[in-house]
Design a protein around this motif. Sequence first.
Motif, short mmCIF file in Angstrom:
data_model
loop_
_atom_site.label_atom_id
_atom_site.label_comp_id
_atom_site.label_asym_id
_atom_site.label_seq_id
_atom_site.Cartn_x
_atom_site.Cartn_y
_atom_site.Cartn_z
N PHE A 125 -40.18 4.58 -38.54
CA PHE A 125 -38.86 4.11 -38.08
C PHE A 125 -37.88 5.16 -37.88
N MET A 126 -37.73 5.53 -36.45
CA MET A 126 -36.91 6.73 -36.24
C MET A 126 -35.38 6.60 -35.83
N HIS A 127 -34.59 7.62 -35.93
CA HIS A 127 -33.34 7.84 -35.55
C HIS A 127 -32.62 9.03 -35.08
N GLN A 128 -31.99 9.01 -34.16
CA GLN A 128 -31.56 10.21 -33.67
C GLN A 128 -30.59 11.25 -34.72
N VAL A 129 -30.26 10.86 -35.67
CA VAL A 129 -29.55 11.55 -36.63
C VAL A 129 -30.35 11.51 -38.21
N THR A 130 -30.44 10.30 -38.60
CA THR A 130 -30.98 10.29 -39.94
C THR A 130 -31.76 9.10 -39.99
N GLU A 131 -32.81 8.90 -40.51
CA GLU A 131 -33.88 7.58 -40.64
C GLU A 131 -32.86 6.45 -41.47
N LEU A 132 -31.99 7.11 -42.60
CA LEU A 132 -31.33 6.08 -43.28
C LEU A 132 -30.48 5.26 -42.46
N ASP A 133 -30.06 5.78 -41.40
CA ASP A 133 -29.24 4.65 -40.52
C ASP A 133 -29.85 3.68 -39.46
N THR A 134 -31.24 3.73 -39.76
CA THR A 134 -31.94 2.66 -39.18
C THR A 134 -31.78 1.24 -40.38
N LEU A 135 -31.08 1.41 -41.35
CA LEU A 135 -30.90 0.32 -42.43
C LEU A 135 -29.31 -0.01 -42.19
N GLY A 136 -29.12 -1.20 -41.78
CA GLY A 136 -27.65 -1.44 -41.63
C GLY A 136 -27.20 -1.52 -40.26
N THR A 137 -25.80 -1.53 -40.21
CA THR A 137 -24.99 -1.37 -39.00
C THR A 137 -24.93 -0.16 -38.64
N ASP A 138 -25.37 0.21 -37.33
CA ASP A 138 -25.28 1.81 -36.63
C ASP A 138 -24.07 1.88 -36.33
N ARG A 139 -23.72 3.14 -35.70
CA ARG A 139 -22.39 3.36 -35.21
C ARG A 139 -22.12 2.71 -34.17
N ALA A 140 -22.93 2.61 -33.19
CA ALA A 140 -22.73 1.88 -31.79
C ALA A 140 -22.49 0.50 -32.16
N GLU A 141 -23.16 -0.10 -33.20
CA GLU A 141 -23.04 -1.52 -33.42
C GLU A 141 -21.81 -2.02 -34.13
N SER A 142 -20.91 -1.05 -34.68
CA SER A 142 -20.05 -1.19 -35.70
C SER A 142 -18.81 -1.94 -35.06
N ALA A 143 -18.30 -3.31 -35.84
CA ALA A 143 -16.98 -3.55 -35.40
C ALA A 143 -15.74 -3.28 -36.32
N CYS A 144 -16.13 -2.11 -36.94
CA CYS A 144 -15.04 -1.44 -37.87
C CYS A 144 -14.34 -0.61 -37.07
N SER A 145 -12.76 -0.83 -37.06
CA SER A 145 -12.15 0.15 -36.48
C SER A 145 -11.19 0.89 -37.15
N ALA A 146 -11.26 0.63 -38.38
CA ALA A 146 -10.44 1.40 -39.44
C ALA A 146 -10.45 2.75 -39.51
N PHE A 147 -11.57 2.92 -39.32
CA PHE A 147 -12.16 4.61 -39.66
C PHE A 147 -12.03 5.22 -38.31
N SER A 148 -11.77 4.96 -37.34
CA SER A 148 -11.69 5.52 -36.05
C SER A 148 -10.42 6.71 -35.89
N ASP A 149 -9.34 6.49 -36.67
CA ASP A 149 -8.42 7.40 -36.29
C ASP A 149 -8.34 8.75 -37.45
#
Length: 405
Positions: free
Chosen positions: A381-405
Amino acid sequence: MTGPAQAARCDWRSLPIAALLVAVLATPALAQTAAKEPLPVPIGWLKVEQPAPPILSNLAPPPADTGLAGARLGREDNATTGSFMGHDYQLTETLVPEGEDALAAARSALAATPFLLVDAPAQTMIQIADLPEAQGALIFNIARGEDSLRGADCRRNLLHTAPSDSMLTDALMQFIAWRQWSDLVLIEGEHPGDAEFSAALEASATKFGQKIAARKTWAFDADMRRNASAEVPLFTQDFGDYDLLLLSDTLDDFDRYIPFNTWLPRPTGGTEGIVPAAWSPSVEQSGAAQLQSRFIDLNGREMQSADYAAWAAVRAVGEAVTRLNSSDPAALRDFLLSDQFQLAGFKGRPQSFRDWNGQMRQPIPLVSDRAVVALAPIEGFMHQVTELDTLGTDRAESACSAFSD
């Protein structure tokens, strides 16, 4: 993607504690720093007690010090390095009895430390993070798996060492897909947490090309300790044929009575059978046996997932303080969310925080009662950054905006 050459690379972030101490003592500037006045690093642990819903059996009640025991071990581990660096780690413990004012207790704890580990319901955790006293603090969620805490309800000052529900269910679905078990059915309890975990299972099944073909709700009020062998076969008979029975019972109420009582002899997974977890006494590789041994020596019992999450939070603070020689929470937060931070978490891969929602990346063991079945992410199960990000919400799917600034 992490290749063999990258995995084999050794730099200062991956040095074991003993080697790091040798390097510290051999460096004149750091040795001089260690000789100065101790740097106080107070860390708080706060748990809000909740009423326990009635369940069929209290055969294995959770330990009274769940989570706290892991924080205590983390403090001991930090003190090992801190004694050489001149860092003075202290752990304050706050238990909020059922019905008492959790926010008042949190204010008091935050007056003593900007680093607070919290075990509380999701809504209470959000309220604590929103306190004026918490705006310059670092709060660690060590117990709650709700994806909403990492999504629309995320907070800039709230990091998560407890894995999200979607990390756990993604790990399980990777294993199911790898085994090519395509026919899945589900039994879900009536507790709100069961519905949330079932929703995570459904989303993970879709993510990895699986489908849950049928589901039923467990609504029995009979004593399954006596009736499971008669009731469970009838309850599961109309599922027909399937490869795996998923169970969603977050209270550990009925799921223990399902295996070996189903109409067809099939494996179970989810909250019973093949279980995704942050930690298990069965984890032994990558130095985990040594961590397990130290935990048992300190606490007289085996380490659980909540203990591991608390240990990881305290160790993350300790690692950041060691690298920066500072206890400033703003500086530590920036470091923890940077690509410079790594935690040796005894699960085979360096662990770090996602800079888009504050979730700690970590491998997820898939365990049975007495063994590790697999360790996710599963190979392939591959990922362009780290395979650990195949588990859970990835950056593109995130609805979190508090960390964007």
